[in-house]
Scaffold this motif. Structure first.
Motif, PDB file in Angstrom:
ATOM      1  N   ALA A 264      16.704  26.402 -16.707  1.00  0.00           N
ATOM      2  CA  ALA A 264      17.560  26.834 -15.911  1.00  0.00           C
ATOM      3  C   ALA A 264      18.022  25.804 -14.984  1.00  0.00           C
ATOM      4  O   ALA A 264      19.162  25.501 -14.582  1.00  0.00           O
ATOM      5  CB  ALA A 264      17.178  28.105 -14.737  1.00  0.00           C
ATOM      6  N   GLU A 265      16.998  24.952 -14.640  1.00  0.00           N
ATOM      7  CA  GLU A 265      17.323  23.795 -13.675  1.00  0.00           C
ATOM      8  C   GLU A 265      18.281  22.802 -14.351  1.00  0.00           C
ATOM      9  O   GLU A 265      19.124  22.283 -13.836  1.00  0.00           O
ATOM     10  CB  GLU A 265      16.039  22.975 -13.001  1.00  0.00           C
TER      11      GLU A 265
ATOM     12  N   PRO B 170       0.282  22.804  -5.737  1.00  0.00           N
ATOM     13  CA  PRO B 170       0.252  23.443  -6.924  1.00  0.00           C
ATOM     14  C   PRO B 170       0.011  25.141  -6.863  1.00  0.00           C
ATOM     15  O   PRO B 170       0.156  25.780  -7.700  1.00  0.00           O
ATOM     16  CB  PRO B 170      -1.014  23.018  -7.614  1.00  0.00           C
ATOM     17  N   ASP B 171      -0.400  25.194  -5.544  1.00  0.00           N
ATOM     18  CA  ASP B 171      -0.637  26.710  -5.486  1.00  0.00           C
ATOM     19  C   ASP B 171       0.322  27.554  -5.101  1.00  0.00           C
ATOM     20  O   ASP B 171       1.338  27.074  -4.325  1.00  0.00           O
ATOM     21  CB  ASP B 171      -2.111  27.108  -4.348  1.00  0.00           C
ATOM     22  N   THR B 172       0.605  28.817  -5.055  1.00  0.00           N
ATOM     23  CA  THR B 172       1.674  29.676  -4.753  1.00  0.00           C
ATOM     24  C   THR B 172       1.488  30.578  -3.685  1.00  0.00           C
ATOM     25  O   THR B 172       2.219  31.296  -3.158  1.00  0.00           O
ATOM     26  CB  THR B 172       2.096  30.330  -6.063  1.00  0.00           C
TER      27      THR B 172
ATOM     28  N   ASN C 261       7.999  30.705 -13.665  1.00  0.00           N
ATOM     29  CA  ASN C 261       7.754  29.376 -13.928  1.00  0.00           C
ATOM     30  C   ASN C 261       8.930  28.515 -13.883  1.00  0.00           C
ATOM     31  O   ASN C 261       8.856  27.451 -13.478  1.00  0.00           O
ATOM     32  CB  ASN C 261       6.719  29.085 -14.940  1.00  0.00           C
ATOM     33  N   CYS C 262       9.909  29.039 -14.724  1.00  0.00           N
ATOM     34  CA  CYS C 262      10.979  28.306 -15.033  1.00  0.00           C
ATOM     35  C   CYS C 262      11.571  27.439 -13.888  1.00  0.00           C
ATOM     36  O   CYS C 262      12.319  26.611 -13.930  1.00  0.00           O
ATOM     37  CB  CYS C 262      11.895  28.886 -15.714  1.00  0.00           C
ATOM     38  N   ILE C 263      11.762  28.468 -12.833  1.00  0.00           N
ATOM     39  CA  ILE C 263      12.361  27.655 -11.514  1.00  0.00           C
ATOM     40  C   ILE C 263      11.681  27.859 -10.433  1.00  0.00           C
ATOM     41  O   ILE C 263      11.929  27.712  -9.106  1.00  0.00           O
ATOM     42  CB  ILE C 263      13.629  28.722 -11.145  1.00  0.00           C
ATOM     43  N   SER C 264      10.213  27.878 -10.644  1.00  0.00           N
ATOM     44  CA  SER C 264       9.273  27.934  -9.503  1.00  0.00           C
ATOM     45  C   SER C 264       9.425  28.752  -8.578  1.00  0.00           C
ATOM     46  O   SER C 264       9.353  28.651  -7.284  1.00  0.00           O
ATOM     47  CB  SER C 264       8.872  26.506  -9.132  1.00  0.00           C
TER      48      SER C 264
ATOM     49  N   TYR D 280       2.960  33.464   2.129  1.00  0.00           N
ATOM     50  CA  TYR D 280       3.701  33.847   0.703  1.00  0.00           C
ATOM     51  C   TYR D 280       5.068  33.106   0.570  1.00  0.00           C
ATOM     52  O   TYR D 280       5.844  33.423   1.131  1.00  0.00           O
ATOM     53  CB  TYR D 280       3.637  35.084   0.355  1.00  0.00           C
ATOM     54  N   PRO D 281       5.213  31.708   0.110  1.00  0.00           N
ATOM     55  CA  PRO D 281       6.192  30.981  -0.029  1.00  0.00           C
ATOM     56  C   PRO D 281       7.398  31.625  -1.019  1.00  0.00           C
ATOM     57  O   PRO D 281       6.860  32.261  -1.995  1.00  0.00           O
ATOM     58  CB  PRO D 281       5.913  29.621  -0.011  1.00  0.00           C
ATOM     59  N   ALA D 282       8.466  31.134  -1.215  1.00  0.00           N
ATOM     60  CA  ALA D 282       9.479  31.499  -1.960  1.00  0.00           C
ATOM     61  C   ALA D 282       9.419  30.442  -3.414  1.00  0.00           C
ATOM     62  O   ALA D 282      10.020  30.818  -4.363  1.00  0.00           O
ATOM     63  CB  ALA D 282      10.889  31.389  -1.471  1.00  0.00           C
ATOM     64  N   HIS D 283       8.383  29.476  -3.329  1.00  0.00           N
ATOM     65  CA  HIS D 283       8.529  28.514  -4.263  1.00  0.00           C
ATOM     66  C   HIS D 283       7.368  27.928  -4.309  1.00  0.00           C
ATOM     67  O   HIS D 283       6.524  27.633  -3.168  1.00  0.00           O
ATOM     68  CB  HIS D 283       9.622  27.333  -3.985  1.00  0.00           C
ATOM     69  N   GLY D 284       6.961  27.311  -5.514  1.00  0.00           N
ATOM     70  CA  GLY D 284       5.640  26.529  -5.849  1.00  0.00           C
ATOM     71  C   GLY D 284       5.980  25.287  -6.414  1.00  0.00           C
ATOM     72  O   GLY D 284       7.176  24.689  -6.317  1.00  0.00           O
ATOM     73  N   ALA D 285       5.172  24.532  -6.960  1.00  0.00           N
ATOM     74  CA  ALA D 285       5.327  22.979  -7.194  1.00  0.00           C
ATOM     75  C   ALA D 285       6.658  23.094  -8.533  1.00  0.00           C
ATOM     76  O   ALA D 285       6.596  24.081  -9.407  1.00  0.00           O
ATOM     77  CB  ALA D 285       4.068  22.485  -8.078  1.00  0.00           C
TER      78      ALA D 285
END
Length: 467
Positions: free
Chosen positions: A298-299, A192-194, A9-12, A177-182
């Protein structure tokens, strides 16, 4: 066939572990690779391949460490150039893992080397597409992060062709299946979905609607915010290689006595305090920069802390290793240890401390009419500010506060009241201003959310920005 999305979650960020008949692949791994190795051991599988969708800009990949520990081959798509051994796949090349296979689809546009991996099941049917930053839920990858000598418009045009020729021809039931979410800055407005399906994205994703190339280019290049400054650093690290995480942890997890810590402060170092915001404001080592682990750590660390100076850490007890790992995820390697016993030990030793005064929104309401030197500083993004802000407030987005000249514009007699949306970013901002020598500060507890509830504070909007 076994598929697991490992979401941070920290870097989505979403990494993937896929396995069949004792052979596994990992897609876009984070720098801390223990979870993938443990999962393979638990399932009595061997990690055969590490698939990289592109040179990530928002985190440092674990490809090198994972390959070294497992013997797996690192796979990149066409038009890739690295400083370390990898297999550069051809468009359409197929890789087997147990009874399943992965077909490489070169999908340039986000970056030139961007590629997706099409998973085909035991019967050869297209099952899932691992899209990296090419296709997100509700969005596509921004075309301005790694363009080389190409403009964002040129890359956007290439991405249009990718969507038309590689993505849209796939069946509606193929999973996405992407590498990032919101929350990720790799796109403009991720859903919002992953995960999703090609069919759902065909219906709902603005970038996959029927449109001309010109309209597509205009749509995905409009409203792009500046990329976080660490993105170019991370992309370079991922391309050229890096020091192992184990080596960074070995140095970063040195427990420094107060004497040793103070000796290091004589050098050109930065103190990073990662405790909770509510605890930090009550007391901290003078000159510390607060970035709490409870937020998008991290961001903000990558955006605000220097990469060329050693970091000294002040953490909650037991959070030392987590802090080092999360810093390493975004490319920090110069970490020279942490304060043994944390801030409590520093305070008990009678060393100098600083603090940030926090006030409720009702106190701001009482002070505004009577303090001619009062200045509200809103550290939210420009679009947040435009949607509603305190009348006569100035907008200084947190990401811009590394600009010393910008901070120098404040007058010594000003009483600054800082806020963000909820209170995390404003504490970071206060710590930065304190470090620059500004001390007439107040942090507004609860930020904009609480200010809106206080009907004695006049607010306004900026319709020109919103439109």
């Amino acid at each position: 066939m076994f598929i697991k999305q490992i979401y941070t979650n920290c870097i989505s960020e979403a990494a993937y572990y896929i396995e069949s008949d004792g052979e596994a692949v990992v897609i876009d791994p984070l720098r801390d690779t223990e979870e993938y190795i443990a999962l393979a051991a638990e399932r009595d599988a061997v990690i055969k391949y590490i698939f990289e969708t592109h040179f990530h800009a928002d985190f440092v990949s674990g490809h090198l460490d994972l390959a070294k520990k497992t013997g797996a081959t690192i796979i990149y798509g066409p038009q890739t150039s690295t400083s370390f051994p990898v297999h550069i796949a051809k468009d359409g090349e197929v890789f087997k893992a147990g009874k399943i296979s992965f077909k490489v689809l070169h999908t340039p546009g986000h970056t030139i080397e961007s590629s997706c991996y099409l998973l085909q099941d035991e019967s050869g049917k297209d099952h899932a597409l691992f899209t990296g930053d090419t296709l997100f839920v509700g969005d596509v990858g921004r075309p301005d992060l790694s363009s080389g000598d190409m403009s964002k418009e040129e890359l956007a045009g290439i991405l249009y062709d990718t969507i038309q020729n590689k993505i849209l021809p796939l069946a509606d039931d193929v999973l996405v299946y992407p590498a990032h979410g919101a929350g990720s800055s790799c796109g403009k407005n991720l859903g919002p979905d992953t995960h999703s399906t090609i069919g759902d994205e065909r219906k709902n994703n603005y970038a996959l609607q029927q449109q001309t190339k010109e309209d597509f280019i205009a749509a995905i290049t409009d409203g792009l915010e500046d990329a976080p400054r660490y993105f170019s650093i991370n992309a370079k690290i991922n391309k050229e290689g890096y020091e192992s995480l184990d080596a960074i942890k070995s140095n970063g997890l040195i427990a420094l006595t107060i004497t040793a810590f103070k000796n290091k402060l004589k050098e050109d170092v930065v103190i990073a305090d990662t405790r909770h915001a509510d605890i930090f404001t009550e007391g901290f080592i003078p000159g510390s920069i607060f970035i709490g682990l409870e937020g998008r750590f991290a961001e903000w660390a990558g955006s605000l802390l220097p990469f060329d100076k050693p970091l000294l850490l002040v953490t909650e007890k037991g959070k030392e290793e987590e802090t080092v790992v999360r810093l390493a995820r975004v490319g920090f390697s110069k970490i020279d240890g942490y304060l043994k016993g944390g801030f409590d030990a520093w305070q008990k030793a009678g060393e100098k401390v600083d603090m940030i005064i926090s006030v409720e929104a009702d106190e701001l309401a009482m002070d505004i009419p009577f303090d001619p030197n009062l200045q509200v500083v809103d550290v939210r993004k420009e679009i947040e500010f435009a949607d509603g802000h305190v009348k006569n407030a100035i907008n200084m987005p947190l990401a811009d506060m590394t600009d010393v000249a910008l901070i120098a514009g404040f007058e010594e007699n000003q009483n600054l009241y800082l806020h963000c949306a909820g209170g995390y970013r404003s504490v970071i901002a206060c710590s930065i201003l304190k470090k620059q020598g500004l001390h007439n500060l107040r942090n507004i507890i609860g930020g904009w959310a609480k200010i809106k509830e206080e009907n004695r504070i006049k607010i306004e909007k900026d319709a020109s920005v919103l439109n």
